[in-house]
Design an enzyme around this catalytic site. Structure first.
Site, PDB file in Angstrom:
ATOM      1  N   ARG A  24     110.436  84.483 -51.579  1.00 37.43           N
ATOM      2  CA  ARG A  24     110.678  83.528 -52.672  1.00 37.43           C
ATOM      3  C   ARG A  24     112.016  82.820 -52.586  1.00 37.43           C
ATOM      4  NH1 ARG A  24     108.397  87.850 -55.501  1.00 37.43           N
ATOM      5  NH2 ARG A  24     106.174  87.538 -55.784  1.00 37.43           N
ATOM      6  N   LYS A  35     115.078  68.042 -48.560  1.00 39.40           N
ATOM      7  CA  LYS A  35     113.626  67.890 -48.414  1.00 39.40           C
ATOM      8  C   LYS A  35     113.195  68.721 -47.230  1.00 39.40           C
ATOM      9  CE  LYS A  35     112.534  63.351 -50.298  1.00 39.40           C
ATOM     10  NZ  LYS A  35     111.896  62.049 -49.975  1.00 39.40           N
ATOM     11  N   GLU A  45     117.658  55.180 -38.869  1.00 40.41           N
ATOM     12  CA  GLU A  45     118.027  55.663 -40.214  1.00 40.41           C
ATOM     13  C   GLU A  45     119.435  55.174 -40.583  1.00 40.41           C
ATOM     14  OE1 GLU A  45     115.658  57.102 -41.926  1.00 40.41           O
ATOM     15  OE2 GLU A  45     114.410  58.358 -40.619  1.00 40.41           O
ATOM     16  N   LYS A  57     123.869  59.008 -48.092  1.00 40.64           N
ATOM     17  CA  LYS A  57     122.756  59.901 -48.429  1.00 40.64           C
ATOM     18  C   LYS A  57     123.180  60.901 -49.511  1.00 40.64           C
ATOM     19  CE  LYS A  57     118.787  62.370 -47.323  1.00 40.64           C
ATOM     20  NZ  LYS A  57     117.746  62.672 -46.355  1.00 40.64           N
ATOM     21  N   GLU A  67     113.943  62.824 -56.466  1.00 42.86           N
ATOM     22  CA  GLU A  67     113.297  61.539 -56.279  1.00 42.86           C
ATOM     23  C   GLU A  67     112.476  61.088 -57.480  1.00 42.86           C
ATOM     24  OE1 GLU A  67     112.163  60.834 -52.171  1.00 42.86           O
ATOM     25  OE2 GLU A  67     110.593  59.476 -52.852  1.00 42.86           O
ATOM     26  N   ARG A 113     116.381  57.777 -55.473  1.00 44.15           N
ATOM     27  CA  ARG A 113     116.290  58.389 -54.132  1.00 44.15           C
ATOM     28  C   ARG A 113     115.197  57.758 -53.272  1.00 44.15           C
ATOM     29  NH1 ARG A 113     116.607  64.757 -52.130  1.00 44.15           N
ATOM     30  NH2 ARG A 113     116.230  64.251 -49.951  1.00 44.15           N
ATOM     31  N   ASN A 118     113.519  55.632 -48.547  1.00 36.15           N
ATOM     32  CA  ASN A 118     112.262  55.490 -47.815  1.00 36.15           C
ATOM     33  C   ASN A 118     112.007  54.061 -47.349  1.00 36.15           C
ATOM     34  OD1 ASN A 118     111.148  58.172 -47.803  1.00 36.15           O
ATOM     35  ND2 ASN A 118     110.997  57.956 -50.017  1.00 36.15           N
ATOM     36  N   HIS A 142     109.533  53.391 -44.597  1.00 31.13           N
ATOM     37  CA  HIS A 142     108.829  54.644 -44.325  1.00 31.13           C
ATOM     38  C   HIS A 142     107.355  54.626 -44.730  1.00 31.13           C
ATOM     39  CE1 HIS A 142     112.773  56.163 -43.401  1.00 31.13           C
ATOM     40  NE2 HIS A 142     112.325  57.380 -43.175  1.00 31.13           N
ATOM     41  N   HIS A 191     105.309  55.792 -41.843  1.00 26.88           N
ATOM     42  CA  HIS A 191     104.471  57.000 -41.870  1.00 26.88           C
ATOM     43  C   HIS A 191     103.028  56.658 -41.495  1.00 26.88           C
ATOM     44  CE1 HIS A 191     107.341  59.334 -44.768  1.00 26.88           C
ATOM     45  NE2 HIS A 191     107.709  59.412 -43.504  1.00 26.88           N
ATOM     46  N   HIS A 236     109.521  59.255 -35.072  1.00 29.17           N
ATOM     47  CA  HIS A 236     109.698  58.896 -36.479  1.00 29.17           C
ATOM     48  C   HIS A 236     110.626  57.670 -36.621  1.00 29.17           C
ATOM     49  CE1 HIS A 236     110.261  59.354 -40.787  1.00 29.17           C
ATOM     50  NE2 HIS A 236     111.566  59.362 -40.599  1.00 29.17           N
TER      51      HIS A 236
HETATM   52  N1  LIG Z   1     113.948  66.134 -44.619  1.00 26.91           N
HETATM   53  C1  LIG Z   1     114.251  64.850 -44.607  1.00 26.91           C
HETATM   54  O1  LIG Z   1     114.862  64.322 -45.534  1.00 26.91           O
HETATM   55  C2  LIG Z   1     113.875  64.048 -43.413  1.00 26.91           C
HETATM   56  C3  LIG Z   1     114.440  62.795 -43.207  1.00 26.91           C
HETATM   57  C4  LIG Z   1     114.140  62.117 -42.051  1.00 26.91           C
HETATM   58  C5  LIG Z   1     113.269  62.675 -41.122  1.00 26.91           C
HETATM   59  N2  LIG Z   1     112.725  63.892 -41.365  1.00 26.91           N
HETATM   60  C6  LIG Z   1     111.839  64.530 -40.388  1.00 26.91           C
HETATM   61  O2  LIG Z   1     112.576  64.758 -39.197  1.00 26.91           O
HETATM   62  C7  LIG Z   1     111.694  64.745 -38.095  1.00 26.91           C
HETATM   63  C8  LIG Z   1     112.277  63.910 -37.006  1.00 26.91           C
HETATM   64  O3  LIG Z   1     113.487  64.467 -36.613  1.00 26.91           O
HETATM   65  P1  LIG Z   1     114.052  64.300 -35.126  1.00 26.91           P
HETATM   66  O4  LIG Z   1     114.004  62.868 -34.779  1.00 26.91           O
HETATM   67  O5  LIG Z   1     115.328  64.998 -35.059  1.00 26.91           O
HETATM   68  O6  LIG Z   1     112.884  64.980 -34.247  1.00 26.91           O
HETATM   69  P2  LIG Z   1     112.771  66.359 -33.446  1.00 26.91           P
HETATM   70  O7  LIG Z   1     113.202  67.502 -34.234  1.00 26.91           O
HETATM   71  O8  LIG Z   1     111.389  66.369 -32.902  1.00 26.91           O
HETATM   72  O9  LIG Z   1     113.782  66.178 -32.229  1.00 26.91           O
HETATM   73  C9  LIG Z   1     113.552  65.152 -31.295  1.00 26.91           C
HETATM   74  C10 LIG Z   1     113.552  65.701 -29.863  1.00 26.91           C
HETATM   75  O10 LIG Z   1     114.897  65.926 -29.447  1.00 26.91           O
HETATM   76  C11 LIG Z   1     115.014  67.246 -28.920  1.00 26.91           C
HETATM   77  N3  LIG Z   1     116.412  67.614 -29.156  1.00 26.91           N
HETATM   78  C12 LIG Z   1     116.971  68.016 -30.305  1.00 26.91           C
HETATM   79  N4  LIG Z   1     118.294  68.123 -30.169  1.00 26.91           N
HETATM   80  C13 LIG Z   1     118.580  67.806 -28.887  1.00 26.91           C
HETATM   81  C14 LIG Z   1     119.768  67.700 -28.148  1.00 26.91           C
HETATM   82  N5  LIG Z   1     120.954  67.915 -28.717  1.00 26.91           N
HETATM   83  N6  LIG Z   1     119.692  67.358 -26.842  1.00 26.91           N
HETATM   84  C15 LIG Z   1     118.492  67.080 -26.276  1.00 26.91           C
HETATM   85  N7  LIG Z   1     117.335  67.130 -26.935  1.00 26.91           N
HETATM   86  C16 LIG Z   1     117.380  67.481 -28.222  1.00 26.91           C
HETATM   87  C17 LIG Z   1     113.970  68.018 -29.652  1.00 26.91           C
HETATM   88  O11 LIG Z   1     113.628  69.177 -28.941  1.00 26.91           O
HETATM   89  C18 LIG Z   1     112.843  67.013 -29.709  1.00 26.91           C
HETATM   90  O12 LIG Z   1     112.150  66.977 -28.479  1.00 26.91           O
HETATM   91  C19 LIG Z   1     110.372  64.244 -38.612  1.00 26.91           C
HETATM   92  O13 LIG Z   1     109.490  65.328 -38.739  1.00 26.91           O
HETATM   93  C20 LIG Z   1     110.698  63.674 -39.974  1.00 26.91           C
HETATM   94  O14 LIG Z   1     109.626  63.762 -40.879  1.00 26.91           O
HETATM   95  C21 LIG Z   1     113.012  64.586 -42.483  1.00 26.91           C
HETATM   96 ZN   LIG Z   2     113.150  58.896 -41.967  1.00 27.46          ZN
END
Ligand SMILES: NC(=O)c1ccc[n+]([C@@H]2O[C@H](COP(=O)([O-])OP(=O)(O)OC[C@H]3O[C@@H](n4cnc5c(N)ncnc54)[C@H](O)[C@@H]3O)[C@@H](O)[C@H]2O)c1
Ligand SMILES: [Zn+2]
Length: 359
Positions: free
Chosen positions: A118, A140, A182, A224, A234, A238, A242, A245, A249, A262
């Site tokens: 929890r 999030k 972003e 942010k 949100e 907030r 998006n 997005h 999405h 993304h």
């Molecule tokens: N929670 C939120 O507010 C929020 C906001 C924006 C995006 N997101 C989410 O984040 C995700 C996208 O994040 P992302 O772009 O970081 O993707 P990801 O986590 O898939 O990382 C991208 C790639 O980079 C690799 N990688 C990570 N760090 C590395 C490094 N230092 N050197 C080499 N390779 C590395 C990973 O293994 C992966 O292959 C999506 O799922 C999206 O929905 C969430």
């Molecule tokens: Zn995003």
């Protein structure tokens, strides 16, 4: 090193930004309540940074969990592996989860922390540019459902965010561009001057020039943090985070998670939001073009994928989390640096824009 704070009363937390932070146990120790730590990472990041972090945490009982890499694994069965490891090692409620990786790892680890017994503490150590400027801040967390991205999740804030800019050195150029999407978003929705600054420095930012990229990360996190502090769950403002997005999405879901990054989908989605804002008469053609040029200069797509038609967008956008009572709400620009979330726009303008999508 720079330090910012996300102000959420008793759940406020620091964001540390700088070089070499992965080796600094004094930044982590204040946020680890017990002796047990579970580091969650993926099989791309593990060979690069896991050992280093384990050395930093040598005084703790550390269990590493290495998940398969990628958006396609942001699902229930991968999440289950975290719980399996925590239970196998008998982690109790004082355990601390640490997300070491990109946004996929951060979102899943945060959700696991929200659910395990929890709710246990967690720390974000984002290693992609996108996760450093966006997903690690704001609480999030969640996973995807085949019918929609991030449909299962929780609002759950970390205890701290540690951004080690050195980790960007191993990041592929395509992922750097995805993170810049972003960063551009913050300028478009909130900060015209930041937009000017980004236009000026985009080539050097793509090269990860240390002082400039640190500045870009800090300004992005500050925006942010401010928006999240004003509206954590949100209920209102907030949602401007998006921008691009809703379209983005839909693109990700249509292409299959992981095929378009993304950030790439958000790049094309922001170009669509700029176009619709122009069609509605809120932006001039010159302003629209300026935004699109900046997105392209970051190395991002500015048009939807070939073959993705208007009806595909409509079907996929209908499950967007901003849909309320069946009404589609979009983030649009009233002017450069000022976003609105609204259902009050001429549907015909959207229809006309989507009619020519994907051709
Ligand atoms: N929670 C939120 O507010 C929020 C906001 C924006 C995006 N997101 C989410 O984040 C995700 C996208 O994040 P992302 O772009 O970081 O993707 P990801 O986590 O898939 O990382 C991208 C790639 O980079 C690799 N990688 C990570 N760090 C590395 C490094 N230092 N050197 C080499 N390779 C590395 C990973 O293994 C992966 O292959 C999506 O799922 C999206 O929905 C969430
Ligand atoms: Zn995003």
């Amino acid at each position: 090193m720079q330090q910012l704070t996300v102000n959420l009363d008793d759940r406020s937390y620091p964001i540390h930004i700088g070089s070499g932070l992965l080796g600094q146990v004094e930044l982590l120790a204040p946020h680890i309540a017990g002796r047990q730590v579970c580091i969650v990472t993926d099989d791309t990041v593990a060979p690069l940074y896991l050992q280093r972090l384990c050395q930093t945490l040598a005084d703790y009982a550390v269990v590493p969990v290495v998940l398969p890499t990628g958006e396609a694994f942001k699902n229930w069965s991968t999440l289950q592996q975290i719980f399996d490891a925590l239970l196998a090692a008998r982690h109790d409620r004082r355990t601390t989860l640490i997300a070491l990786g990109g946004g996929v790892i951060g979102d899943m680890t945060g959700f696991a922390a929200a659910c395990y017994q929890r709710g246990v503490d967690f720390i974000q150590i984002p290693t992609t540019l996108l996760s450093q400027v966006d997903s690690s801040v704001g609480g999030k967390t969640g996973i995807n459902h085949p019918a929609g991205k991030n449909m299962i999740g929780a609002f759950y804030q970390p205890k701290a965010v540690l951004i080690d800019t050195d980790s960007l050195r191993t990041l592929p150029a395509r992922e750097v561009s995805a993170g810049l999407a972003e960063i551009i978003k913050y300028g478009l929705i909130r900060d015209r001057q930041f937009l000017d600054w980004l236009e000026q420095h985009m080539p050097a930012l793509r090269e990860l020039e240390p002082a400039l990229i640190t500045e870009a990360i800090a300004r992005s996190c500050a925006i942010k943090a401010e928006v999240v502090a004003a509206d954590e769950r949100e209920g209102g403002v907030r949602a401007i985070l998006n921008l691009g997005h809703t379209f983005g999405h839909a693109i990700e879901a249509h292409q299959g998670y992981g095929n378009w990054l993304h950030g790439e989908a958000v790049g094309a989605g922001m170009a669509m939001a700029l176009e619709l804002s122009q069609r509605l008469g809120w932006l001039s053609e010159a302003e629209q073009q300026r935004g699109v040029t900046l997105i392209a200069a970051a190395g991002l797509p500015v048009t939807p994928p070939r073959g993705m038609l208007g009806e595909d967008f409509k079907r996929l956008m209908a499950v967007d989390k901003k849909v309320l009572d069946g009404q589609l709400r979009l983030v649009l620009l009233k002017q450069m640096g000022e976003a609105v979330v609204t259902a009050d726009f001429d549907g015909q303008a959207l229809h006309s824009m989507l009619a020519v999508a994907g051709r």
